[in-house]
Scaffold this motif. Sequence first.
Motif, mmCIF file in Angstrom:
data_model
loop_
_atom_site.group_PDB
_atom_site.id
_atom_site.type_symbol
_atom_site.label_atom_id
_atom_site.label_comp_id
_atom_site.label_asym_id
_atom_site.label_seq_id
_atom_site.Cartn_x
_atom_site.Cartn_y
_atom_site.Cartn_z
ATOM 1 N N PHE A 1 -89.730 3.746 48.350
ATOM 2 C CA PHE A 1 -89.873 2.163 48.432
ATOM 3 C C PHE A 1 -88.306 1.519 48.239
ATOM 4 N N ARG B 1 -85.217 1.094 54.219
ATOM 5 C CA ARG B 1 -86.055 0.418 55.223
ATOM 6 C C ARG B 1 -85.112 -0.370 56.698
ATOM 7 N N ASP C 1 -97.267 1.998 57.395
ATOM 8 C CA ASP C 1 -97.874 3.550 56.268
ATOM 9 C C ASP C 1 -98.364 3.936 56.440
ATOM 10 N N PHE D 1 -100.669 4.120 50.289
ATOM 11 C CA PHE D 1 -99.182 3.778 49.336
ATOM 12 C C PHE D 1 -99.780 4.346 47.924
ATOM 13 N N VAL E 1 -93.626 -2.388 46.714
ATOM 14 C CA VAL E 1 -94.000 -1.532 47.364
ATOM 15 C C VAL E 1 -94.782 -2.829 48.531
ATOM 16 N N PHE F 1 -91.485 -3.800 50.204
ATOM 17 C CA PHE F 1 -91.616 -2.471 51.445
ATOM 18 C C PHE F 1 -91.806 -2.687 53.115
ATOM 19 N N GLN F 2 -93.676 -3.111 52.489
ATOM 20 C CA GLN F 2 -94.541 -3.368 53.501
ATOM 21 C C GLN F 2 -93.800 -4.976 54.505
#
Length: 680
Positions: A120, A126, A152, A155, A228, A231-232
Amino acid sequence: MTQPQPNKSYENVRMGVDYYPEHWDEEMWEKDIALMKSSGVAVVRVGEFAWSRMEPRDGEFEFGWLDRALDLFARYGIDVVIGTPTHTPPRWLTAKHPDVLPILPSGAVYQPGVRGHRCFNSRSLRHYGERLIGRLAERYAKHPAVVGWQTDNEFGMLDSQSAQAAEDFRDWVYRKYGTLDNLNREWGTVVWSGEYSEWSEVTPPLGGSPYQNPSFLLDFARFQWETVADFQNGQIAAIRAHCPDHFVTHNFHSYPQRLDLYKVGEALDFASFDYYPNTSPDKAATSPYSGALSLDATRGVKRRNFWIMEQLSGSPGAWMPMWRMPQPGYIRAYVWQAIARGADTVVHFRWRSAHIGAEQFWHGLIDHSNVPGRRLAEFAETSGEVRRLAPLLEGTSPEAQVAILMSHEQLEALRIQKQTDNFDYYENLKEYHRALTKLGIGCDVIDWRQPLDGYRVVVAPHLYLLDDEAAERLSRFAADGGTLLLTARTGVKNLNNVCVMQPLPGLLADCAGVAVREYDPLGRDVVRLDAEDGEQYACSQWADILDPAPGGRTEVLARYGGPVFFAGEAAVTRHAFGHGETYYLGTHPEEEYLRALLLRIAQERGLPHAEGLPAGVQVSVRAGASGAYLFVLNLSRETRRFRLGGAYAEAAGGEGLLGGRRHSGGELELKPYGVEIFRF
């Protein structure tokens, strides 16, 4: 400028399937979709593993196959959710940019070939992931079939030790603590000569030993939760740039999760869950209750209704030996359980059992034979029921006067330093929830930091980490007239995972009206628990020896018995606090005691409940503008005959919305996996 809000199509009550057009010859697609339509499929999820088909080489995008699939779904009036495919980076990307691959605590590289092989913290992931997602969002923003997105897939925590993860963690620690002196003090690094003298010495927990500094390990988990979420957030921004009227969700899975669901859920429109109730006979007694907790926990992520993005359709098998095939009625019953607890859409995994790849024996609605059979017929029957009742159920949601507080910080801290060999935070929380479920008491499961307005009873197990803000909020809840239930291992540490030097339960001692004089980690040893009414029970795991506060406002409800040095000492207490009360359980009693105690509280507080529910029978209520709906489900393998008394007796005497017949005086008979719904 006001940000456009996503459409509310996600609030429709309906059924769906997961479908992978890239796995099947294109000649099969329309026949599949036509059968989906006739079987009641209203929505499908696609795409979450298809990066290599969408972008087979760097910068070469091939969406023609997806265009044709989505156009077919649109022609048949089926909505589509697109999964962002970052769970499975393609081989060209991992070969070109090895930083995409996580470094495991062992030092090994998490190689491609399975899935989930993405760090991540990787800047390459990314960049390329958001580039692809932006192309997808731009292309399908106005497509008539596309209504939303799933980020995704499932997770979880990777504990990546990559160079970028190390650099990002060091920056995270610097932002939190500012100086090495602060860091060394707050983590207590003087122990075992662990003090840092240069910022470059701050690294992830290389090697993954569980015996490292517990403050350090907890912060590394917090860092990953934020990683995370960030990242999301990058994915959501790429979607929102083109699709402001589409919803975004994520499919959580397999509780308990070390990953902080609440942190990751903040930016979502609603949460989703991948629900696989266990079909094995030896799990029949517990699976319906574990599942009920999972559903309530998913609803608690956003404190609103949710989706099931993957629902069991056949025998699972891939990551483990195959389970038993669901019996007749199983698929239908668990759909209704999910809806009863707040699912608005239930998407089944998968349409057809895969004939290629690692998950060939994770069975779908249709077997490898490609001959529609019993399970698809049951799905179609259930879809018809859901479609018929959807106009009534849309806009309704579960309403609860009881909340259980769940904390990923407690979960992780107690994982880092296990208290005894039989002490498990989530399993204990599960027992409180199961006792409430067996009493027919609706329960929200929410983040321990959430507001408590509207609840009459709050169960707060094992608040091992505690700060002034949380203690003040809980104390205020009780003082304002609420019933608060605390347990052993409360107030042990501050939020830096450092033990506090004050009598337990620490910051909640005044609210609880007790002091822990001494404790005994019982582990698997069983001790007798003598209740005030003369009944005897068993307890284990832990024994806080309690001294009630002077003043007479704390009553002892149970004492330890048997041949232990603390026999006769207080084990469970009730303390009158302000306008409310606080119960303190200094041990972990058997389920029968928890049910008796919670029944007493329900009766005293006037909570709707149902005494005498047979094993496997659950009741839930959804309510809204159209009325209130009582769901009665037999999630067992045997016929259950029972009288539904208490607050639900009158409702159960009406005409069932599924069976279409009246039930006299609340007398019900439900066949294995039988379901009935009443309006009241």
